[in-house]
Design a protein around this motif. Sequence first.
Motif, PDB file in Angstrom:
ATOM      1  N   LEU A  47       0.805  -1.216   0.000  1.00 58.51           N
ATOM      2  CA  LEU A  47       0.000   0.000   0.000  1.00 58.51           C
ATOM      3  C   LEU A  47       0.844   1.276   0.000  1.00 58.51           C
ATOM      4  CD1 LEU A  47      -2.659  -1.024   2.682  1.00 58.51           C
ATOM      5  CD2 LEU A  47      -2.864  -1.161   0.194  1.00 58.51           C
ATOM      6  N   VAL A  48       2.045   1.205   0.572  1.00 60.71           N
ATOM      7  CA  VAL A  48       2.899   2.389   0.694  1.00 60.71           C
ATOM      8  C   VAL A  48       3.189   2.940  -0.697  1.00 60.71           C
ATOM      9  CG1 VAL A  48       5.133   3.254   1.481  1.00 60.71           C
ATOM     10  CG2 VAL A  48       3.878   1.623   2.878  1.00 60.71           C
ATOM     11  N   GLY A  49       3.022   4.250  -0.830  1.00 58.79           N
ATOM     12  CA  GLY A  49       3.192   4.909  -2.115  1.00 58.79           C
ATOM     13  C   GLY A  49       1.879   5.070  -2.858  1.00 58.79           C
ATOM     14  N   ASN A  50       0.866   4.326  -2.427  1.00 54.85           N
ATOM     15  CA  ASN A  50      -0.444   4.384  -3.076  1.00 54.85           C
ATOM     16  C   ASN A  50      -1.540   4.913  -2.163  1.00 54.85           C
ATOM     17  OD1 ASN A  50       0.525   3.156  -5.512  1.00 54.85           O
ATOM     18  ND2 ASN A  50       0.542   1.215  -4.427  1.00 54.85           N
ATOM     19  N   VAL A  51      -1.223   5.105  -0.883  1.00 52.74           N
ATOM     20  CA  VAL A  51      -2.232   5.569   0.077  1.00 52.74           C
ATOM     21  C   VAL A  51      -1.669   6.733   0.897  1.00 52.74           C
ATOM     22  CG1 VAL A  51      -3.358   3.305   0.252  1.00 52.74           C
ATOM     23  CG2 VAL A  51      -1.543   3.899   1.859  1.00 52.74           C
ATOM     24  N   ASP A  52      -2.579   7.528   1.446  1.00 57.15           N
ATOM     25  CA  ASP A  52      -2.182   8.661   2.285  1.00 57.15           C
ATOM     26  C   ASP A  52      -2.016   8.268   3.742  1.00 57.15           C
ATOM     27  OD1 ASP A  52      -2.303  10.543   0.149  1.00 57.15           O
ATOM     28  OD2 ASP A  52      -4.488  10.534   0.320  1.00 57.15           O
ATOM     29  N   ALA A  53      -2.682   7.201   4.162  1.00 55.06           N
ATOM     30  CA  ALA A  53      -2.639   6.775   5.558  1.00 55.06           C
ATOM     31  C   ALA A  53      -3.072   5.321   5.650  1.00 55.06           C
ATOM     32  CB  ALA A  53      -3.573   7.639   6.414  1.00 55.06           C
ATOM     33  N   VAL A  54      -2.753   4.712   6.777  1.00 54.46           N
ATOM     34  CA  VAL A  54      -3.202   3.359   7.087  1.00 54.46           C
ATOM     35  C   VAL A  54      -4.143   3.467   8.283  1.00 54.46           C
ATOM     36  CG1 VAL A  54      -2.490   1.096   7.980  1.00 54.46           C
ATOM     37  CG2 VAL A  54      -1.121   2.233   6.209  1.00 54.46           C
ATOM     38  N   MET A  61      -5.002  -3.967  17.350  1.00 50.22           N
ATOM     39  CA  MET A  61      -3.788  -3.611  16.618  1.00 50.22           C
ATOM     40  C   MET A  61      -3.265  -2.223  16.987  1.00 50.22           C
ATOM     41  SD  MET A  61      -4.695  -4.978  12.846  1.00 50.22           S
ATOM     42  CE  MET A  61      -5.131  -6.667  12.538  1.00 50.22           C
ATOM     43  N   ALA A  62      -4.030  -1.468  17.733  1.00 50.81           N
ATOM     44  CA  ALA A  62      -3.661  -0.086  18.057  1.00 50.81           C
ATOM     45  C   ALA A  62      -2.314   0.013  18.757  1.00 50.81           C
ATOM     46  CB  ALA A  62      -4.742   0.557  18.919  1.00 50.81           C
ATOM     47  N   VAL A  63      -1.939  -0.999  19.503  1.00 51.05           N
ATOM     48  CA  VAL A  63      -0.663  -1.007  20.204  1.00 51.05           C
ATOM     49  C   VAL A  63       0.517  -0.889  19.232  1.00 51.05           C
ATOM     50  CG1 VAL A  63      -0.468  -3.512  20.268  1.00 51.05           C
ATOM     51  CG2 VAL A  63       0.643  -2.153  22.027  1.00 51.05           C
ATOM     52  N   ALA A  64       0.314  -1.269  17.980  1.00 48.60           N
ATOM     53  CA  ALA A  64       1.386  -1.247  16.974  1.00 48.60           C
ATOM     54  C   ALA A  64       1.392   0.026  16.130  1.00 48.60           C
ATOM     55  CB  ALA A  64       1.248  -2.457  16.064  1.00 48.60           C
ATOM     56  N   ALA A  65       0.429   0.901  16.317  1.00 51.89           N
ATOM     57  CA  ALA A  65       0.263   2.060  15.430  1.00 51.89           C
ATOM     58  C   ALA A  65       1.505   2.948  15.351  1.00 51.89           C
ATOM     59  CB  ALA A  65      -0.948   2.885  15.865  1.00 51.89           C
ATOM     60  N   GLU A  66       2.086   3.301  16.471  1.00 55.04           N
ATOM     61  CA  GLU A  66       3.246   4.200  16.475  1.00 55.04           C
ATOM     62  C   GLU A  66       4.445   3.571  15.756  1.00 55.04           C
ATOM     63  OE1 GLU A  66       6.173   6.325  19.710  1.00 55.04           O
ATOM     64  OE2 GLU A  66       4.082   6.007  20.273  1.00 55.04           O
ATOM     65  N   ASP A  67       4.747   2.315  16.069  1.00 58.00           N
ATOM     66  CA  ASP A  67       5.871   1.631  15.417  1.00 58.00           C
ATOM     67  C   ASP A  67       5.618   1.448  13.923  1.00 58.00           C
ATOM     68  OD1 ASP A  67       7.275   1.407  17.814  1.00 58.00           O
ATOM     69  OD2 ASP A  67       6.402  -0.542  18.276  1.00 58.00           O
ATOM     70  N   LEU A  68       4.389   1.148  13.568  1.00 60.88           N
ATOM     71  CA  LEU A  68       4.045   0.966  12.160  1.00 60.88           C
ATOM     72  C   LEU A  68       4.185   2.280  11.399  1.00 60.88           C
ATOM     73  CD1 LEU A  68       3.026  -1.024  10.013  1.00 60.88           C
ATOM     74  CD2 LEU A  68       0.691  -0.466  10.735  1.00 60.88           C
ATOM     75  N   LYS A  70       6.211   4.760  12.096  1.00 61.02           N
ATOM     76  CA  LYS A  70       7.651   5.007  11.918  1.00 61.02           C
ATOM     77  C   LYS A  70       8.213   4.163  10.778  1.00 61.02           C
ATOM     78  CE  LYS A  70       8.575   6.278  16.701  1.00 61.02           C
ATOM     79  NZ  LYS A  70       9.144   5.830  17.970  1.00 61.02           N
ATOM     80  N   ALA A  71       7.810   2.913  10.700  1.00 58.39           N
ATOM     81  CA  ALA A  71       8.335   2.009   9.680  1.00 58.39           C
ATOM     82  C   ALA A  71       7.845   2.359   8.274  1.00 58.39           C
ATOM     83  CB  ALA A  71       7.950   0.566  10.012  1.00 58.39           C
ATOM     84  N   LEU A  72       6.595   2.792   8.168  1.00 58.33           N
ATOM     85  CA  LEU A  72       6.008   3.059   6.854  1.00 58.33           C
ATOM     86  C   LEU A  72       6.226   4.489   6.381  1.00 58.33           C
ATOM     87  CD1 LEU A  72       2.594   1.187   7.220  1.00 58.33           C
ATOM     88  CD2 LEU A  72       4.716   0.344   6.187  1.00 58.33           C
ATOM     89  N   GLY A  73       6.373   5.421   7.316  1.00 57.42           N
ATOM     90  CA  GLY A  73       6.559   6.820   6.948  1.00 57.42           C
ATOM     91  C   GLY A  73       5.284   7.534   6.536  1.00 57.42           C
TER      92      GLY A  73
END
Length: 104
Positions: A47-54, A61-68, A70-73
């Motif tokens: 999805l990266v490069g094709n979407v504005d946000a996830v 899954m909210a516990v992973a939001a911050e790390d995700l 950072k990883a996806l930008g």
Amino acid sequence: GPTIRLIGSRVESRGRKAVISSALAQDAFCETKERLVQALISASKTLVGNVDAVVLAQSSMAVAAEDLQKALGIPVLSSVSFGVDAVCRAAKRLETIKGSETLI
């Protein structure tokens, strides 16, 4: 699902067109946060490069939001944070109405 319908209707109510892509994280039921983040990164790579946000559709899954994020930008949102914010706003309005009672 319900999250996709809600996002689509909110965007379209503002006169914009919603183009929504989805990805399924097959291995999202993990024992650790680190494995969850890795599963979500794997599922989101296309999805990266094709979407504005996830948007994370599952509150677990909210516990992973911050790390995700950072990883996806790109921004990563979860309905949990919006729900908590809404509860806090409602509680503050009640606090204002009721005077000195503290709800939070």
